[in-house]
Design an enzyme around this catalytic site. Structure first.
Site, PDB file in Angstrom:
ATOM      1  N   HIS A   1       2.032   4.575  -2.324  1.00 38.55           N
ATOM      2  CA  HIS A   1       1.481   4.574  -3.304  1.00 38.55           C
ATOM      3  C   HIS A   1       2.526   3.710  -3.918  1.00 38.55           C
ATOM      4  O   HIS A   1       3.694   3.855  -4.373  1.00 38.55           O
ATOM      5  CB  HIS A   1       2.236   5.770  -3.762  1.00 38.55           C
TER       6      HIS A   1
ATOM      7  N   GLU B   1       5.439  13.646  -5.103  1.00 41.57           N
ATOM      8  CA  GLU B   1       4.097  13.056  -4.790  1.00 41.57           C
ATOM      9  C   GLU B   1       3.670  13.815  -3.319  1.00 41.57           C
ATOM     10  O   GLU B   1       2.883  13.211  -2.966  1.00 41.57           O
ATOM     11  CB  GLU B   1       3.633  11.579  -4.573  1.00 41.57           C
TER      12      GLU B   1
ATOM     13  N   HIS C   1      -4.486   5.761 -12.408  1.00 46.11           N
ATOM     14  CA  HIS C   1      -3.089   5.839 -12.319  1.00 46.11           C
ATOM     15  C   HIS C   1      -1.882   4.744 -11.028  1.00 46.11           C
ATOM     16  O   HIS C   1      -1.261   3.515 -11.764  1.00 46.11           O
ATOM     17  CB  HIS C   1      -3.117   6.993 -11.830  1.00 46.11           C
TER      18      HIS C   1
ATOM     19  N   HIS D   1       1.551   1.326  -8.219  1.00 41.24           N
ATOM     20  CA  HIS D   1       0.861   0.727  -9.467  1.00 41.24           C
ATOM     21  C   HIS D   1       0.215  -0.656  -9.959  1.00 41.24           C
ATOM     22  O   HIS D   1       0.978  -0.912 -10.668  1.00 41.24           O
ATOM     23  CB  HIS D   1       1.330   1.553 -10.681  1.00 41.24           C
TER      24      HIS D   1
ATOM     25  N   GLU E   1     -12.424 -12.021   2.998  1.00 41.17           N
ATOM     26  CA  GLU E   1     -11.038 -11.186   3.932  1.00 41.17           C
ATOM     27  C   GLU E   1     -11.277 -10.000   3.355  1.00 41.17           C
ATOM     28  O   GLU E   1     -10.613  -9.281   4.459  1.00 41.17           O
ATOM     29  CB  GLU E   1      -9.650 -12.137   4.221  1.00 41.17           C
TER      30      GLU E   1
HETATM   31  P1  13P Z   1       8.312  10.120  -8.712  1.00 43.22           P
HETATM   32  O1  13P Z   1       9.385   9.152  -9.254  1.00 43.22           O
HETATM   33  O2  13P Z   1       8.017  11.263  -8.466  1.00 43.22           O
HETATM   34  O3  13P Z   1       8.158   9.016  -7.042  1.00 43.22           O
HETATM   35  O4  13P Z   1       6.761   9.686  -9.039  1.00 43.22           O
HETATM   36  C1  13P Z   1       6.679   8.455  -9.274  1.00 43.22           C
HETATM   37  C2  13P Z   1       5.415   7.733  -9.476  1.00 43.22           C
HETATM   38  O5  13P Z   1       3.996   7.336  -9.104  1.00 43.22           O
HETATM   39  C3  13P Z   1       3.821   9.370  -9.173  1.00 43.22           C
HETATM   40  O6  13P Z   1       2.822   9.390  -8.684  1.00 43.22           O
HETATM   41 ZN    ZN Z   2       2.334   6.926  -9.421  1.00 39.31          ZN
END
Ligand code: 13P
Ligand code: ZN
Length: 271
Positions: free
Chosen positions: A139, A116, A210, A141, A169
C-alpha cells in the site's frame, strides 16, 4: 543462524521501501507492506520457538494460522527503514487462535505492525483463495493516482478504462482492472473487509482520495502493478483539461487483447 539483516527478504524490503520513498509515494509514515515468508527460509535466520512478545490483531485470520509475515511498522517512515530495519520492520506469525500475532523479530522499540494490518491480512486471505502463489500486499500514496482521484469519477469501469487508455501496456499489465473504494476511515477492520472483498477480483484497489493497494506473488508483481497505474495516472494528469486529439480506441484495446491472449474485463470497454 545466519544474519537476518542479510536475509534476501529483509534486503528486498529495505530496497523497495527506499525506492518507494524516493518515488514520493510514501511521505512521512505513509504506506505499508506485508510479505508472506517461507517458514523454512525464516528458520535459517530465526528460532521459530522464540516468541519475543504477542500482539492482538483485533480480527480473526483463521486461514493464516501459522503463516509468517514480514510487515512494516506503524508510524515508521519508509525513509528510515534502511537505517533501522530491526526497529521499523517486524516478522510476525499468526498464532493458533487466529487473532494474535507472535513477534519473532523486529519492532525493537516496542512498536507494532502497521495500522492497516486488517487490510493486509484480509487481502492476503482473498488473494490466496484466488491464487495460492500470492505473497505480497503493498500500500502507498502515489501522487498522480491520488491527484486523479479528485478529478475523475471513482467508479471501477470508468477508472480502469481511463487508465487503459493512457498507456498501451496497461491492458497487458492489469487486464483484471482496478477495484475502487470510496473515501473511508482507514486503519480499521471495516476498510480491511471492504478491501479484501475487492481483492477477490482485483489485484489493484484504489482507496478513494487516500492511496492504492497492489497484490502479487512477489514484490516485483505488486510494485509493478502500482507503478503502471501511477504512470498512467501521471499521463492523465499531464493531459489535464486539454482536448484529446488522439486516443487508444476500444477497438484497438480489443486487438491488443487478442494479440497478447489476454483475459481482460471486456465489460469495462464501451463497445
Ligand atoms: P501505518 O504507519 O500504520 O502503516 O499507516 C500508514 C498509512 O499509509 C495508513 O493508511
Ligand atoms: Zn495509507
Amino acid at each position: 543462524m545466519k544474519d537476518i539483516l542479510h536475509a534476501p527478504f529483509v534486503e528486498e524490503m529495505i530496497d523497495i521501501t527506499a525506492n518507494m520513498y524516493r518515488l514520493g509515494w510514501d511521505e512521512r509514515n505513509g504506506g505499508n507492506i506485508s510479505v508472506m515468508l517461507d517458514p523454512d527460509e525464516v528458520a535459517q535466520y530465526l528460532d521459530p520457538d522464540n516468541v519475543i512478545r504477542t500482539i492482538p490483531t483485533g480480527f480473526e485470520a483463521k486461514p493464516l494460522i501459522g503463516k509468517i509475515f514480514l510487515v512494516t511498522g506503524t508510524g515508521k517512515y519508509f525513509r528510515n527503514i534502511p537505517k533501522f530495519p530491526e526497529r521499523d520492520l517486524g516478522i510476525i506469525r499468526i498464532a493458533p487462535d487466529g487473532t494474535t500475532a507472535e513477534l519473532l523479530w523486529g519492532y525493537s522499540d516496542g512498536g507494532r505492525f502497521t495500522s492497516e494490518l486488517p487490510a493486509h491480512l484480509m487481502s492476503h486471505m482473498s488473494r490466496l483463495a484466488v491464487n495460492p502463489d500470492n505473497r505480497v500486499i503493498l500500500h502507498c500514496h502515489p501522487t498522480y493516482t491520488l491527484a486523479m482521484n479528485f478529478v475523475h469519477p471513482l467508479e471501477e469501469k470508468a477508472f480502469t478504462h481511463t487508465l487503459w487508455e493512457m498507456c498501451t501496456e496497461c491492458l497487458v499489465v492489469f487486464p483484471d482492472g482496478v477495484g475502487v473504494l470510496p473515501w473511508m476511515v482507514c486503519g480499521n477492520n471495516e476498510i480491511g473487509e471492504a478491501t479484501a472483498e475487492k481483492m477477490k477480483q482485483y489485484r489493484l484497489v484504489v482507496w478513494g482520495m487516500h492511496g492504492l493497494y497492489g497484490a502479487g506473488k512477489d514484490i516485483d508483481e505488486a510494485f509493478g502493478l502500482v507503478e503502471t497505474v501511477e504512470k498512467a495516472a501521471q499521463v492523465y494528469m499531464l493531459i489535464g483539461d486539454r482536448p484529446r486529439i488522439n486516443t487508444i480506441r476500444d477497438e484497438e484495446l480489443v486487438e491488443l487483447g487478442k494479440a497478447f491472449g489476454l483475459d481482460y474485463r471486456k465489460d469495462f470497454l464501451n463497445l
